[in-house]
Design a protein around this motif. Structure first.
Motif, PDB file in Angstrom:
ATOM      1  N   ALA A 107       0.843  -1.200   0.000  1.00  0.00           N
ATOM      2  CA  ALA A 107       0.000   0.000   0.000  1.00  0.00           C
ATOM      3  C   ALA A 107       0.877   1.248   0.000  1.00  0.00           C
ATOM      4  N   ALA A 110       2.396   1.827  -3.269  1.00  0.00           N
ATOM      5  CA  ALA A 110       1.402   2.269  -4.250  1.00  0.00           C
ATOM      6  C   ALA A 110       0.932   3.687  -3.949  1.00  0.00           C
ATOM      7  N   GLY A 111       1.484   4.310  -2.941  1.00  0.00           N
ATOM      8  CA  GLY A 111       1.169   5.712  -2.691  1.00  0.00           C
ATOM      9  C   GLY A 111       0.004   5.943  -1.743  1.00  0.00           C
ATOM     10  N   ALA A 112      -0.273   5.005  -0.849  1.00  0.00           N
ATOM     11  CA  ALA A 112      -1.399   5.207   0.056  1.00  0.00           C
ATOM     12  C   ALA A 112      -1.036   6.145   1.206  1.00  0.00           C
TER      13      ALA A 112
END
Lengths: 518, 322, 299
Positions: A107, A110-112
């Motif tokens: 996450a 993925a840039g969360a």
């Protein structure tokens, strides 16, 4: 009859829909954060604080924000984190307990969450105080949150003081001392009941399958000079269990077991019952975190208020008989506080959230989160916090909210690291001495600490094949100690570990460590 | 036998026994009440059981919670390959099947036996007393069951371990650590925790037996044993068959918590089952996809077992599920 | 057609074999009751003992120091009481709904002549072994707007396929003659179900009420997932909170501050969470004891 039945059914359905529509307060939803309210997800160890409660109100007042906190049971915290990640309902701020776990790693990549690696310098209280903890809390080389501090060195040896006194022994300084004490505890009738019904060291069954898991075994390995989990030897990364010192450590531990100086159920004793033999007077030594001594004081206190302070002694990490000393450190952090990029979208908003967190991490916030409200549930005496009014139900609620909930938001101070908050006063002289000794030992042993260099990096092979690989050396050690494997068979198991992916794990870790310059 | 009826032979108002004879529209009209009664249930199954089934697709993905079902990469049969070719598969399958077999042989019949014994109990007070006590363990968590097991079987202070030691005079055995004692302990725990609770369904079935049948049997000179054999047993046979078929579907499921608590380094070789291994994979790698793949595998096995045992039941002249 | 059987119709036997059996039976079942109740008595005694005593004595049935402080602590604030009331209400409403839905669906499925029945049964059986998993179900609940609603604790579990099939099988064992008679009298299927079948199924209704009630009562996963508002938590979430240093926690035991709950607290919570639902059983037992007369209807 059937018509009325249908009406009932229709009624039920309508009622359902109505109730459903009127009830929604998603943790976050995919929407943007608004400036006045901060949504949070935090682990909880007891019952949840009431948002109208005194502590909650005080924290809101301090931060100038309305806080909407989703207190989530610790036992199922990671499960709920995954559900929240999967359903697009990440709150603004989220405590992540397992920041090396794949679902968080993926996450984060993925840039969360915000990458805070270079962002904390302008926040005086969030700026990392311990370089080591900052490195240890990295996720694959980056810091995706503010770490929650824990003592960096908390390993210790806890012993029955009354037994030592009776036999005229001193707390151990070397591994050989420890062996002698364990032998004396077993053979010289330390409880004076005339029977040979005691043993020295209490070892529990260590949960999980990871080899490096802060177990007493790991602590002893490091005392003998092995790497902590992995370490560089001649330019090559080697595991804890494949250096000559490891075999010396195993022979040392095996001597305890073969000579009956440990509890007979050492392979199966539940960690939750670790204290029992100590309190029951069956065994006299525990190698674990230093706060266990505090727990034991408390349990003896329940048994006998008069004598409890004579029952517990503590020693730090032990040196080898030749004077070399290696201490076993911990990671210095317990999860991180991460900030959602979905909710907190701009640098300005991020700054706002970080300033709020900074206030919580400052002295006033730390006291609120760790101790409570001065003059209400505690007062300060000699620099220690002392509980007051603790029979008042409202004050009980404050204590409960602090101890089991809000302390989880503590980033700069927590259990065992007072930081800017106050250490709780302990009533007896023995306990006060213990607290001082604890702090002394922490600083002393930190100088000889052997850190695990692989903490900030992640091996993909370990992720994919860990379930198969991890138990190999872990189980082999226990079987060797139980006498079910010979040293040759144990070595063969280690070779099996290398061949089934261990070699690759080490190569990946070494590359990762080199990359972040560790 | 009244309780083991064949479908009604003559039905003046109802149509014949076999479906498919009636055109759909006529059937809908004729059985409108029955279909109407099905609707709420069908809605439930559609909404809460079948709609979420798309979740099974992650068995063919490397599922990342944050990326979700549409964003996670597809990997085909990777997880099934990992499962079937992994070094642990043989051992996991053997351990799982072995425990399933032991469960079927020892745990499944236990509540039937207890229910039948209770049924024969002549002291009414005792009967009620026992009935209301034996299902208590169902309410205790595995954690508590484990601590109790420890109290009884711990090598140094275990009560039962002590008795056995006293009786046999042999050396003290660490039951919790010996691999050969792992399965007996699992079964004992299951028996203790589930047998009492399991009797309820059979007691309900026994409550439906007509007392007159016993009277009639006695008139015919049947003794106690023959009454049991010819009245009691046939009365609960359909329930036993249905329970057997249904539980066969979940035979490969073990209680993760129970096994996990009893596992240690010394008995792991026999203790690891699919459910615990999936947990370890989950801790290491998030493992959603792998766990789902294992779930699918067990599900297929479960379906085969259910339909297989249903077929078998019918071959043996029982009614089965359909 | 109906003949009433007196409960006393079962005579006592006097053959020696029979008496030996009776004696053995009493011993076996008495022993069984004992081994199930002893541990619970220990839990009960432990809940009234001091922490020190629990640590120091492996097993006891009466505490040396009888204290009620554990319960006083639990009931110090109204959290547990509130959770208990919530749970009772949710359990009651949920059970009624679940039993209604299950029995309503099981009845048509018991009719072998109903076209399409096999398909539905197959679909139901399929859900016994396959499920979409936690997250997709969560998304359905969320999209229905049920988050933080008590309905989220009931509706996703409204019909247990396992129970559904058992109820269906029970219905199939019911004598058809009475149903036929009612149909001849002009009842439609719904009428037959309500007037004939349900009254005949009292023990079964009692049984599945118990199963469903216990199911909701013991469920902690649903409230945990679907209820974010902590003030709405049910009893089992609190019980879990107070009793389990579980897997996830234990693995990090050393590295998170050690939070092992006190044993006495554990025991007290178990007692509090178990007793109310235990009281439910004798209530239902009445229905079993009475028995029913379904068998008395001869074909």
């Amino acid at each position: 009859m059937s018509a009325s039945r249908r009406r009932i059914l229709a009624g039920v359905l309508t009622l359902t829909t109505a109730l459903a529509l009127s009830a929604c307060s998603d943790v976050g939803g995919g929407t943007e954060a608004d400036g006045d309210t901060l949504t949070m997800m935090v682990p909880l160890f007891g019952t949840a604080p009431d948002p109208q409660g005194e502590i909650h109100q005080a924290v809101e007042k301090l931060t100038g924000k309305k806080l909407s906190i989703s207190w989530t049971p610790n036992a199922e915290y990671n499960e709920k984190v995954n559900v929240v990640l999967a359903s697009d309902s990440i709150p603004d701020v989220m405590v992540i307990q397992d920041n090396k776990g794949p679902s968080f790693v993926q996450a984060a990549k993925a840039g969360a969450f915000w990458d805070l690696t270079d962002k904390l310098d302008k926040y005086p209280n969030l700026k990392p105080k311990s370089e080591q903890a900052w490195i240890n809390s990295k996720t694959d080389g980056r810091n995706y949150g503010v770490y929650r501090v824990r003592p960096l060195l908390r390993s210790a040896v806890v012993l029955r003081k009354d037994w030592l006194d009776k036999l005229g022994l001193e707390p151990p300084k070397t591994t050989e001392d420890l062996y002698e004490i364990a032998k004396a505890f077993t053979e010289r009738d330390p409880d004076g009941n005339g029977e040979k019904d005691t043993y020295g060291l209490i070892l529990p069954k260590w949960p999980g399958t990871n080899f490096a898991a802060s177990s007493p075994y790991n602590v002893i390995d490091v005392w003998f000079g092995t790497p902590n989990n992995v370490g560089m030897r001649d330019g090559k990364l080697v595991p804890e269990f494949d250096v000559p010192e490891f075999w010396e450590a195993q022979k040392y531990i095996k001597r305890f077991i073969d000579e009956g100086l440990v509890n007979p159920d050492w392979a199966t004793l539940d960690t939750g019952r670790w204290n029992d033999p100590f309190v029951q007077g069956k065994g006299g030594i525990i190698i674990d975190v230093n706060v266990r001594a505090g727990e034991l004081f408390d349990e003896f206190k329940e048994l006998d208020r008069e004598t409890y302070h004579e029952k517990v002694a503590m020693a730090g990490n032990l040196s080898l008989p030749d004077g070399r000393k290696f201490s076993y450190p911990f990671t210095g952090f317990n999860g991180i506080v991460a900030i959602s990029k979905q909710r907190v979208r701009t640098e300005e908003q991020l700054d706002d959230v970080l300033r709020t967190l900074d206030r919580l991490a400052a002295k006033e916030g730390a006291i609120l989160l760790n101790n409570g409200i001065e003059g209400r549930n505690f007062r300060v005496e000699d620099g220690y916090a002392v509980k007051i009014n603790d029979q008042d139900p409202a004050v009980k609620v404050i204590n409960n909210d602090v101890d089991f909930a809000f302390i989880q938001l503590g980033m700069t101070s927590s259990v065992g690291v007072a930081g800017d908050a106050y250490e709780w006063m302990r009533p007896s002289e023995a306990e006060k001495e213990w607290l001082e000794q604890r702090d002394e030992l922490m600083n002393l042993d930190l100088q000889t600490a052997v850190h695990d260099p692989s903490l900030p990096v992640i091996s993909q092979t370990a992720v994919e094949r860990g379930a198969t690989l991890n138990p190999i050396p872990t189980d082999a050690r226990v079987k060797y100690l139980a006498g079910e494997l010979t040293e040759e068979q144990f070595r063969a198991e280690i070779k099996r570990w290398y061949d089934s992916g261990g070699t690759q794990i080490l190569a990946e870790l070494q590359a990762g460590i080199a990359k972040i310059g560790g | 036998m009244a309780t083991d009826l064949a479908p009604p032979a003559t039905k003046p108002a109802s149509p014949g026994d076999r479906p498919g004879r009636v055109p759909i529209r006529a059937a809908l009209l004729r059985y409108r009440w029955l279909y109407l009664m099905l609707v709420p249930g069908l809605v439930y199954f559609a909404l809460f059981k079948y709609l979420p089934m798309y979740g099974l697709t992650i068995a063919f993905q490397d599922f990342v919670p944050f990326l979700g079902y549409s964003g996670s990469p597809w990997v085909g049969f990777k997880h099934f390959e990992d499962l079937f070719t992994g070094p642990d598969f043989g051992r996991l399958l053997f351990n799982t099947l072995f425990l399933a077999l032991l469960t079927a042989v020892f745990v499944f019949p236990a509540p039937i036996v207890v229910a039948l014994l209770l049924n024969e109990l002549r002291v009414a007070v005792l009967k009620r007393f026992v009935q209301s006590l034996i299902y208590i363990p169902h309410f205790l968590s595995w954690t508590i069951v484990f601590s109790l097991t420890y109290l009884l079987f711990a090598v140094d202070f275990g009560v039962v371990a002590g008795w056995i030691h006293g009786l046999t005079g042999g050396p003290r055995v660490d039951y919790m650590a010996r691999p050969e004692w792992f399965r007996p302990l699992v079964i004992l725990q299951l028996l203790w925790k589930t047998s009492g609770w399991g009797t309820i369904i059979y007691l309900a079935a026994l409550a439906g037996v007509d007392r007159n049948l016993y009277e009639a049997a006695r008139m015919d000179g049947a003794g106690r044993w023959r009454q049991f054999w010819h009245v009691t047993l046939p009365a609960i046979r359909p329930t036993i068959v249905v329970m057997a078929i249904l539980t066969s579907g979940n035979l490969l499921d073990q209680s993760f918590e129970q096994i996990w608590l009893l596992t240690n380094s010394l008995n792991r070789s026999v203790a690891d089952v699919f459910d615990t291994f999936v947990y370890y994979v989950g801790v290491q790698q998030g493992g959603y996809s792998y766990a789902t793949a294992v779930g699918l595998f067990k599900g297929v096995a479960g379906v085969i077992l259910i339909f297989g045992s249903n077929w078998l039941a019918k071959r043996l002249g029982q009614r089965g599920l359909f | 057609m109906r003949t009433t059987a007196k409960p006393s119709a079962v005579k006592h036997y006097s053959s020696p074999g029979s008496r030996v059996f009776d004696t053995l039976n009493v011993i076996v079942l008495g022993g069984l009751a004992l081994i199930t109740v002893l541990p619970l008595l220990y839990v009960l005694a432990g809940s009234f003992a001091t922490e020190g005593e629990i640590r120091a004595r492996p097993f006891f049935l009466w505490p040396e120091n009888f204290v009620t402080s554990t319960y006083a602590f639990i009931f110090a604030n109204d959290t547990l009481l509130r959770a208990m009331i919530t749970t009772v209400v949710v359990t009651a409403v949920g059970t009624v709904l679940q039993v209604t839905l299950t029995f309503t669906m099981a009845y048509p499925l018991a009719k072998r002549y109903l076209p399409g029945r096999t398909l539905v049964l197959n679909l139901v059986i399929f859900t016994l072994v396959f499920g979409g998993g936690i997250v997709p179900t969560y998304l359905v609940v969320r999209d229905l707007g049920l988050l933080d609603s008590y309905w989220a604790l009931i509706l996703p579990l409204a019909i247990n396929p396992f129970y559904l099939i058992i109820v269906k099988s029970f219905f199939q064992e019911l004598p058809q003659a009475l149903e036929e008679a009612a149909r001849i009298d002009g009842c439609n299927e719904m009428g037959v179900f309500l007037k004939i079948v349900l009254p005949l199924s009292k023990p079964i209704i009692a049984t599945f009420s118990l199963f469903y009630a216990v199911g909701i009562w013991n469920d902690y996963m649903s409230p945990l997932l679907y209820i974010n508002d902590n003030q709405k938590w049910t009893l089992q979430v609190l019980v879990r909170q107070l009793t389990s240093p579980d897997a996830a926690n234990a693995i990090g035991a050393l590295d998170s501050a050690a939070f092992f709950p006190a044993q006495g607290l554990k025991f007290a919570v178990v007692v509090i969470a178990t007793l109310p639902i235990l009281c439910f059983y004798p209530f239902l037992q009445k229905h079993f004891a009475k028995g029913v007369l379904i068998g008395s209807v001869k074909e």
